[in-house]
Design a protein around this motif. Structure first.
Motif, PDB file in Angstrom:
ATOM      1  N   LEU A 134       0.821  -1.211   0.000  1.00 48.52           N
ATOM      2  CA  LEU A 134       0.000   0.000   0.000  1.00 48.52           C
ATOM      3  C   LEU A 134       0.857   1.264   0.000  1.00 48.52           C
ATOM      4  CD1 LEU A 134      -3.043   0.533  -0.008  1.00 48.52           C
ATOM      5  CD2 LEU A 134      -2.917   0.858   2.464  1.00 48.52           C
ATOM      6  N   GLY A 135       1.864   1.306   0.881  1.00 51.35           N
ATOM      7  CA  GLY A 135       2.737   2.473   0.953  1.00 51.35           C
ATOM      8  C   GLY A 135       2.067   3.687   1.579  1.00 51.35           C
ATOM      9  N   TRP A 136       2.736   4.828   1.475  1.00 54.93           N
ATOM     10  CA  TRP A 136       2.249   6.046   2.134  1.00 54.93           C
ATOM     11  C   TRP A 136       1.370   6.890   1.214  1.00 54.93           C
ATOM     12  CZ3 TRP A 136       3.386  10.439  -0.499  1.00 54.93           C
ATOM     13  CH2 TRP A 136       4.447  10.392  -1.394  1.00 54.93           C
ATOM     14  N   ILE A 137       1.321   6.583  -0.079  1.00 53.24           N
ATOM     15  CA  ILE A 137       0.605   7.434  -1.033  1.00 53.24           C
ATOM     16  C   ILE A 137      -0.897   7.539  -0.726  1.00 53.24           C
ATOM     17  CG2 ILE A 137      -0.027   7.700  -3.462  1.00 53.24           C
ATOM     18  CD1 ILE A 137       2.702   6.640  -4.227  1.00 53.24           C
ATOM     19  N   PRO A 138      -1.615   6.437  -0.438  1.00 49.10           N
ATOM     20  CA  PRO A 138      -3.041   6.592  -0.088  1.00 49.10           C
ATOM     21  C   PRO A 138      -3.258   7.474   1.130  1.00 49.10           C
ATOM     22  CG  PRO A 138      -2.542   4.308  -0.604  1.00 49.10           C
ATOM     23  CD  PRO A 138      -1.230   5.020  -0.516  1.00 49.10           C
ATOM     24  N   LEU A 139      -2.286   7.457   2.053  1.00 46.60           N
ATOM     25  CA  LEU A 139      -2.387   8.296   3.241  1.00 46.60           C
ATOM     26  C   LEU A 139      -2.367   9.777   2.853  1.00 46.60           C
ATOM     27  CD1 LEU A 139      -2.411   8.040   6.390  1.00 46.60           C
ATOM     28  CD2 LEU A 139       0.067   8.319   6.304  1.00 46.60           C
ATOM     29  N   SER A 140      -1.476  10.136   1.942  1.00 44.70           N
ATOM     30  CA  SER A 140      -1.390  11.537   1.513  1.00 44.70           C
ATOM     31  C   SER A 140      -2.605  11.931   0.681  1.00 44.70           C
ATOM     32  CB  SER A 140      -0.101  11.762   0.724  1.00 44.70           C
ATOM     33  OG  SER A 140      -0.118  11.045  -0.495  1.00 44.70           O
ATOM     34  N   ARG A 141      -3.075  11.019  -0.168  1.00 42.62           N
ATOM     35  CA  ARG A 141      -4.242  11.339  -0.995  1.00 42.62           C
ATOM     36  C   ARG A 141      -5.483  11.540  -0.143  1.00 42.62           C
ATOM     37  NH1 ARG A 141      -3.410   6.983  -5.989  1.00 42.62           N
ATOM     38  NH2 ARG A 141      -1.655   8.073  -6.992  1.00 42.62           N
ATOM     39  N   SER A 142      -5.618  10.737   0.894  1.00 44.77           N
ATOM     40  CA  SER A 142      -6.767  10.903   1.798  1.00 44.77           C
ATOM     41  C   SER A 142      -6.725  12.260   2.482  1.00 44.77           C
ATOM     42  CB  SER A 142      -6.760   9.775   2.837  1.00 44.77           C
ATOM     43  OG  SER A 142      -7.780   9.959   3.787  1.00 44.77           O
ATOM     44  N   TRP A 143      -5.527  12.687   2.889  1.00 43.41           N
ATOM     45  CA  TRP A 143      -5.395  13.989   3.547  1.00 43.41           C
ATOM     46  C   TRP A 143      -5.641  15.126   2.557  1.00 43.41           C
ATOM     47  CZ3 TRP A 143      -1.718  18.026   3.051  1.00 43.41           C
ATOM     48  CH2 TRP A 143      -1.770  18.992   4.061  1.00 43.41           C
ATOM     49  N   LEU A 144      -5.106  15.007   1.350  1.00 46.22           N
ATOM     50  CA  LEU A 144      -5.282  16.050   0.343  1.00 46.22           C
ATOM     51  C   LEU A 144      -6.746  16.205  -0.069  1.00 46.22           C
ATOM     52  CD1 LEU A 144      -2.191  15.380  -1.961  1.00 46.22           C
ATOM     53  CD2 LEU A 144      -2.547  17.364  -0.477  1.00 46.22           C
ATOM     54  N   ALA A 145      -7.508  15.111  -0.002  1.00 45.78           N
ATOM     55  CA  ALA A 145      -8.923  15.171  -0.371  1.00 45.78           C
ATOM     56  C   ALA A 145      -9.723  16.048   0.587  1.00 45.78           C
ATOM     57  CB  ALA A 145      -9.513  13.763  -0.412  1.00 45.78           C
ATOM     58  N   GLN A 146      -9.162  16.288   1.782  1.00 45.31           N
ATOM     59  CA  GLN A 146      -9.859  17.126   2.761  1.00 45.31           C
ATOM     60  C   GLN A 146      -9.424  18.586   2.690  1.00 45.31           C
ATOM     61  OE1 GLN A 146      -9.662  15.258   6.737  1.00 45.31           O
ATOM     62  NE2 GLN A 146      -9.020  13.382   5.719  1.00 45.31           N
ATOM     63  N   ARG A 147      -8.427  18.878   1.835  1.00 40.73           N
ATOM     64  CA  ARG A 147      -7.942  20.240   1.707  1.00 40.73           C
ATOM     65  C   ARG A 147      -8.679  20.986   0.591  1.00 40.73           C
ATOM     66  NH1 ARG A 147      -5.386  21.463   6.129  1.00 40.73           N
ATOM     67  NH2 ARG A 147      -4.485  23.237   4.988  1.00 40.73           N
ATOM     68  N   ARG A 148      -8.465  22.275   0.508  1.00 41.89           N
ATOM     69  CA  ARG A 148      -9.041  23.061  -0.577  1.00 41.89           C
ATOM     70  C   ARG A 148      -8.459  22.600  -1.914  1.00 41.89           C
ATOM     71  NH1 ARG A 148      -7.599  28.937   1.365  1.00 41.89           N
ATOM     72  NH2 ARG A 148      -5.654  27.820   1.802  1.00 41.89           N
TER      73      ARG A 148
END
Length: 300
Positions: free
Chosen positions: A14-28
């Motif tokens: 899985l790696g860290w990429i889904p973690l960053s995408r999930s966080w970015l989805a909550q940003r503007r």
């Protein structure tokens, strides 16, 4: 796939990429699009440097690279959230270079903050290979000597933020053991602690004995208004049990309504746990006392 319908996904794949995408989805949206390019350009490069050439002071177990990558990216997201908090509150969108400087600063401390001074130079070199918005370094300086000024968004040397210390001439016999002189390191740690606490997250300071961890935290806690923030310091030892920690915290709060408890007078409370690694391990390698600390710091 289990009979309960749970699908197992390997952390390694899985790696860290889904973690960053999930966080970015909550940003503007505009902000997320800019930050996404920086995640792709920087993070893998720096994490690989840490994995191959550095020895962090606090390695993760039992899967070192997985635990470390996830924790580093999560910490970076916390620092980004804190640094961009003012822009979000004012509904301001920075120019791309400003976002890149903020991203480099947060990544530097989230990923490289656990490294020794020798290894920090390696992290610095890896950032230089892929970074554009970098400060003009002096001799033997690294990215760790600079921060992004909250005032103008440009690089600023940490030494410029060290306040001038004056000897307490008004005291006839100063208590020299209690005099705290601000240094470049103390200013850095106080700033990072303030950033993390501004978004209601917890911090962990790691270091050898005599490195002023307790002093740095006490200095930081003293910056809060006593009318709004209550302080609770608990020192762990090998004899500290979960009940001791629970009774200590419960003794500082009162019932508000229903099942809600909090400090008296409608205040908030900051808990400082000193020597958190001291409680005895059981036969399975668990520190049972720290298992009750974890849900305590999740309750914000």
């Amino acid at each position: 796939v289990s009979r309960a319908g749970i699908i197992y996904v390997s952390d390694v794949e899985l790696g860290w990429i889904p973690l960053s995408r999930s966080w970015l989805a909550q940003r503007r949206e505009q902000e997320a699009n800019i930050l996404k390019t920086f995640f792709e350009a920087y993070v893998d490069k720096v994490l690989m440097t840490i994995r191959l050439h550095c020895k962090p002071a606090c390695p993760g177990l039992p899967w070192e690279h997985v635990t470390r990558d996830f924790c580093c990216v999560t910490t970076m997201q916390v620092l980004l959230e804190a640094t961009l908090l003012e822009a979000v509150n004012s509904n301001e969108v920075y120019e791309e270079g400003h976002y890149e400087r903020i991203f480099i600063f947060c990544m530097t401390w989230a990923i490289g903050g656990m490294c020794t001074p020798e290894d920090r130079k390696k992290v610095h070199d890896s950032i230089l290979e892929c970074g554009n918005q970098l400060p003009d370094f002096g001799e033997d300086e690294t990215i760790f000597e600079y921060m992004v000024s909250p005032e103008n968004g440009q690089w600023q040397h940490w030494a410029d933020r060290v306040p001038k210390w004056e000897y307490p001439v008004s005291e006839e016999k100063p208590r020299y053991a209690q005099l705290v002189i601000p240094t470049l390191d103390s200013v850095r740690y106080e700033f990072l602690l303030g950033s993390v606490s501004s978004v209601n997250k917890a911090s962990l300071l790691v270091g050898g004995p005599g490195t002023a961890k307790t002093t740095a935290i006490n200095q930081f806690m003293n910056t809060f208004d006593g009318e709004q923030m209550m302080q609770k310091a608990i020192t762990f030892s090998s004899l500290t049990t979960p009940n001791i920690f629970q009774f200590s915290v419960e003794g500082s709060v009162e019932k508000r309504q229903g099942r809600t408890f909090g400090p008296p007078g409608g205040k908030k409370m900051m808990i400082f746990v000193d020597d958190v690694s001291m409680p005895t391990m059981n036969d399975w390698g668990d520190q049972v006392t720290n298992e009750i600390v974890h849900p305590a710091h999740l309750q914000q």
